[in-house]
Design a protein around this motif. Structure first.
Motif, PDB file in Angstrom:
ATOM      1  N   ARG A  19       0.801  -1.217   0.000  1.00 47.31           N
ATOM      2  CA  ARG A  19       0.000   0.000   0.000  1.00 47.31           C
ATOM      3  C   ARG A  19       0.840   1.277   0.000  1.00 47.31           C
ATOM      4  NH1 ARG A  19      -4.044  -1.788   4.682  1.00 47.31           N
ATOM      5  NH2 ARG A  19      -2.130  -2.842   5.310  1.00 47.31           N
ATOM      6  N   CYS A  21      -0.002   6.614   2.684  1.00 40.25           N
ATOM      7  CA  CYS A  21      -1.208   5.785   2.630  1.00 40.25           C
ATOM      8  C   CYS A  21      -2.086   6.092   3.839  1.00 40.25           C
ATOM      9  CB  CYS A  21      -0.785   4.317   2.629  1.00 40.25           C
ATOM     10  SG  CYS A  21      -2.125   3.167   2.935  1.00 40.25           S
ATOM     11  N   ILE A  22      -3.393   6.170   3.627  1.00 40.84           N
ATOM     12  CA  ILE A  22      -4.309   6.438   4.745  1.00 40.84           C
ATOM     13  C   ILE A  22      -4.913   5.151   5.294  1.00 40.84           C
ATOM     14  CG2 ILE A  22      -4.852   8.716   3.820  1.00 40.84           C
ATOM     15  CD1 ILE A  22      -7.651   7.588   3.065  1.00 40.84           C
ATOM     16  N   CYS A  41      -7.140   3.119   3.934  1.00 36.64           N
ATOM     17  CA  CYS A  41      -8.588   3.013   3.728  1.00 36.64           C
ATOM     18  C   CYS A  41      -8.984   1.702   3.041  1.00 36.64           C
ATOM     19  CB  CYS A  41      -9.079   4.179   2.884  1.00 36.64           C
ATOM     20  SG  CYS A  41      -8.366   4.218   1.223  1.00 36.64           S
ATOM     21  N   ASN A  42      -8.044   1.064   2.379  1.00 33.35           N
ATOM     22  CA  ASN A  42      -8.245  -0.223   1.702  1.00 33.35           C
ATOM     23  C   ASN A  42      -9.169  -0.177   0.481  1.00 33.35           C
ATOM     24  OD1 ASN A  42      -6.419  -1.438   3.321  1.00 33.35           O
ATOM     25  ND2 ASN A  42      -7.790  -2.983   4.159  1.00 33.35           N
ATOM     26  N   CYS A 101      -7.903   0.168  -2.352  1.00 31.74           N
ATOM     27  CA  CYS A 101      -7.094  -0.679  -3.255  1.00 31.74           C
ATOM     28  C   CYS A 101      -7.447  -2.151  -3.050  1.00 31.74           C
ATOM     29  CB  CYS A 101      -5.602  -0.438  -3.020  1.00 31.74           C
ATOM     30  SG  CYS A 101      -5.088  -0.562  -1.295  1.00 31.74           S
ATOM     31  N   CYS A 150      -6.640   3.946  -5.954  1.00 28.99           N
ATOM     32  CA  CYS A 150      -6.126   4.405  -4.657  1.00 28.99           C
ATOM     33  C   CYS A 150      -6.756   5.745  -4.324  1.00 28.99           C
ATOM     34  CB  CYS A 150      -4.609   4.529  -4.718  1.00 28.99           C
ATOM     35  SG  CYS A 150      -3.865   5.288  -3.256  1.00 28.99           S
ATOM     36  N   THR A 151      -7.116   5.921  -3.052  1.00 26.13           N
ATOM     37  CA  THR A 151      -7.700   7.193  -2.633  1.00 26.13           C
ATOM     38  C   THR A 151      -6.667   8.314  -2.706  1.00 26.13           C
ATOM     39  OG1 THR A 151      -9.203   6.006  -1.179  1.00 26.13           O
ATOM     40  CG2 THR A 151      -8.921   8.347  -0.748  1.00 26.13           C
TER      41      THR A 151
END
Ligand code: SF4
Length: 719
Positions: free
Chosen positions: A333, A356-357, A359-360, A362, A374-375
């Motif tokens: 990630r 990366c935050i 958030c999943n 991905c 990806c956010t």
């Protein structure tokens, strides 16, 4: 800026058998949605990581034979010379930036994934080391292995390893993790119920893996490194395998010692039925959350060890290596969110890392069998088909324009940032709020979502560095004021809002609470942003189907409210199944005594209560507050106002008005950011409101490959 001494250990080369990795950054195997059938997309996706400084870059898990096809999941295959050619293109793309190219070979076994069908392409049977009567209908047809079959399976591994070598890969990992591969199933007592020399004792259960590793090494010779991805803990029941699995303090150290002479490196992971225990979201897992499973295992091997665990911070990376926990930082990630993370550490640009935050999203695209998304990083997955590079911004052809971006939520911030990087003369990002970030400011107050603030922090820092971008806060705007502002291009990024009188997406009629239960109805903004009073007995009606409904229920229950959460969906927070947050969310809501009702319709009753109707029956209940979660409504007043005054644009020297993000269609944060990014990338095209066509990597009858190359060349002149 030169490399800081503090981080120099991350850039020390390390030996992996016959190969040397240039640094300690290892992009672990993970799905992209491209497999081997979309080789140019796969190659450019992985190449961008190599370009960004990752010393080792892997493909995703790669099927070694038709009988273990994972379709419809779009994963890589290495079955024949055609796959060799496609994956050679991937390996070469990685290597041209000085990185080692790795491939993870997997003989997938469907009983490891109780929720996934497989083999829908080949429609074969699935050999298992144990009892085939344990088949479940949706997991494929199982067949118990004969000893002669085992020889054939070893040969399949050898042949695929030879194909991997022919494709040019430097590292070959055999997958023995996530309780998903045949190697793992031979090892794990839960699966291996054999009573012959391949079952029973530990020595018998590791026999297949030892023999396979030995055969693979013999076959590929001394110029390819061979390693193992090993699941060191299959976790506790019910979602793990409990005492019949592998435990970090049980057989895991023994296994490592028993195989150590046959591997050049170890990639250590965790996970039982659900591989995503390895990829937990930031809601449940902190950085380096796997330390308790893996930290002591390095002492059982003489070979380099890779660890994973949501590593984001270079400081944490340095600490885990210095502490002796591992030698190499493995990440999927962090490499998705910022493919240039290593290069930013090396050049002293730590503040520019797009963290990366957790958030999943991905992960959800992988589970949903789609292409990666990806956010934080709107460019991910767009490297080939749109020609986007996360760090490369070509000056806009129409850069002599001033742009007004109204709204500083995720879409507006992203759009202003990219416009700034593309050199637009003046970009003004305005917002009526006193801080940047829009809805993220209050969404991130939900339990476990504080890391989502990184969406703001990264962009705020980037905006602060752009001299052509000015941020103007506490500035209320309407359409007339925007018209008079003096900007040639106006972009509405005004977001969306939850409403008291939302439309039920199932019945397509208003819920009607605002008319019957007036004064009791609240929206998420009122609770999270405005600190509105909430009564003791709360009904949360989730018509959104993602994190907001369960998140509010959790927050309110933690604040001693008596909470009932209802949804028309079959599951609480339907989309959480895709982000692999469902189990932990249910666990936490149960622990907080939140009443959860699925497949339940909530409607106001004439008495002022709420009528709850489900397949089990109907009842009327009383609540002190009703929180209506979704659907959201676009905040598009300024955009529509400007469109209505189109005849005044010329005299105000306005050439175009656009809208982005939720003000077009309320959606995932990732989609809002993509929307802002896409518009800014294409602002100098003939009609930026519509996305440019992109390359569809496909077979076209009668088309030569050069024509695809021609199409790609056309893309290279784009932003
Ligand atoms: Fe991280 Fe979310 Fe991007 Fe995945 S989608 S890499 S979890 S920011």
């Amino acid at each position: 800026m030169p490399l800081s001494d503090r981080y120099s250990i991350l850039f020390e080369p390390i030996r992996l058998g016959p190969k040397w990795a240039k640094n300690r950054f290892w992009q672990t195997p993970h799905a992209s949605g491209f497999g081997s059938d979309h080789p140019s997309s796969q190659a450019k996706y992985r190449e961008t990581k190599a370009e960004g400084g990752w010393g080792v870059v892997f493909t995703e898990a790669t099927s070694i034979a038709p009988e273990v096809d994972k379709s419809p999941a779009p994963l890589a295959r290495l079955w024949d010379d055609g796959d060799v050619r496609n994956l050679r293109c991937v390996a070469e793309s990685i290597q041209k930036h000085g990185a080692l190219a790795g491939i993870e070979l997997e003989y997938h076994s469907s009983i490891g994934y109780m929720t996934e069908g497989r083999g829908l392409l080949a429609r074969g049977v699935d050999p298992v080391p144990g009892d085939s009567a344990l088949a479940v209908p949706y997991a494929g047809s199982l067949v118990e292995l004969e000893v002669e079959d085992i020889e054939e399976l070893k040969q399949l591994h050898v042949e695929s390893a030879l194909r991997a070598k022919e494709a040019g890969f430097d590292l070959i990992t055999l997958h023995c993790g996530h309780a998903a591969s045949l190697l793992a199933h031979f090892l794990i007592p839960y699966y291996n119920t054999r009573t012959d020399e391949y079952g029973g004792s530990f020595e018998n259960r590791i026999r297949f893996t030892r023999e396979t590793l030995h055969a693979v090494r013999e076959a590929v010779g001394n110029d390819v490194a061979v390693g193992m991805r090993f699941g060191v803990d299959t976790l506790d029941a019910p979602f793990g395998l409990g005492d019949r699995g592998i435990r970090q303090d049980g057989e895991a150290p023994q296994f490592i010692e028993a195989m150590d002479d046959l591997v050049d490196y170890w990639d250590l992971v965790i996970g039982g039925f659900d591989w995503a225990q390895d990829a937990q979201s930031s809601r449940t897992a902190a950085e380096n959350h796997e330390a308790k499973y893996v930290a002591h295992l390095k002492s059982h091997t003489a070979k380099p060890v890779v660890n994973v665990g949501r590593f984001n911070s270079p400081d944490t990376m340095v600490d885990v290596i210095n502490s002796g926990q591992c030698d190499i930082i493995g990440a999927a990630r962090a490499a998705i969110s910022d493919p240039f993370l290593p290069e930013k550490v090396r050049s002293g640009s730590i503040e520019d890392i797009r963290e990366c935050i957790g958030c999943n999203i991905c992960v959800s695209r992988d589970i949903g069998m789609g292409r990666i998304q990806c956010t934080q990083n709107a460019t991910i997955g767009e490297e080939f088909r749109r020609g986007w590079n996360p760090e490369l911004f070509i000056p806009a052809a129409n850069k002599e324009n001033d742009v007004l971006v109204i709204g500083s939520g995720p879409a507006g911030m992203e759009c202003a940032m990219v416009l700034g990087k593309r050199g637009l003369r003046n970009v003004h990002l305005v917002d009526s709020a006193s801080v940047l970030g829009g809805s993220i400011n209050w969404v991130s107050k939900l339990p476990g979502r504080h890391e989502w603030r990184r969406l703001i922090e990264y962009r705020e820092h980037q905006l602060s560095k752009l001299k052509n971008v000015e941020v103007i806060l506490n500035a209320e705007f309407n359409a007339e004021e925007a018209l008079d502002y003096g900007a040639g291009i106006i972009i509405a990024a005004t977001g969306s809002y939850y409403t008291h009188n939302a439309i039920d997406p199932h019945s397509r009629e208003p819920f009607g609470f605002d008319t019957v239960c007036a004064g009791k109805v609240l929206t998420p903004e009122q609770i999270l942003r405005d600190d509105a009073f909430v009564g003791r007995r709360v009904l949360v009606v989730d018509a959104d189907g993602y994190f907001m409904g369960p998140g509010l229920a959790e927050l309110l229950a933690k604040n001693d409210h008596q909470v009932t959460l209802v949804t028309r969906g079959e599951h609480i927070g339907e989309y959480l199944r895709y982000t692999r947050e469902s189990s932990a969310t249910l666990r936490d809501l149960y622990a907080l005594n939140v009443e959860m009702l699925t497949q339940t319709m909530a409607r106001p009753s004439a008495s002022g209560g709420v009528r709850l109707t489900s397949p089990l029956g109907e009842e009327v209940r009383e609540f002190d507050s009703i929180v209506l979660v979704g659907p959201r409504v676009p905040e598009d007043g300024i955009y529509k106002g400007l469109r209505r005054t189109r005849d005044l644009w010329a005299e105000n020297e306005i050439s175009a008005v656009y809208r982005i993000g939720d003000s077009v269609r309320p959606h995932l944060i990732a989609e809002a950011i993509f929307s802002g990014h896409r518009l800014a990338r294409e602002i100098d095209n003939s009609n930026p409101a519509l996305p440019l066509p992109f390359i569809r990597e496909r077979r076209i009858i009668g088309t030569e490959s050069e024509e695809l190359a021609f199409e790609a060349a056309a893309l290279s002149v784009r932003s």
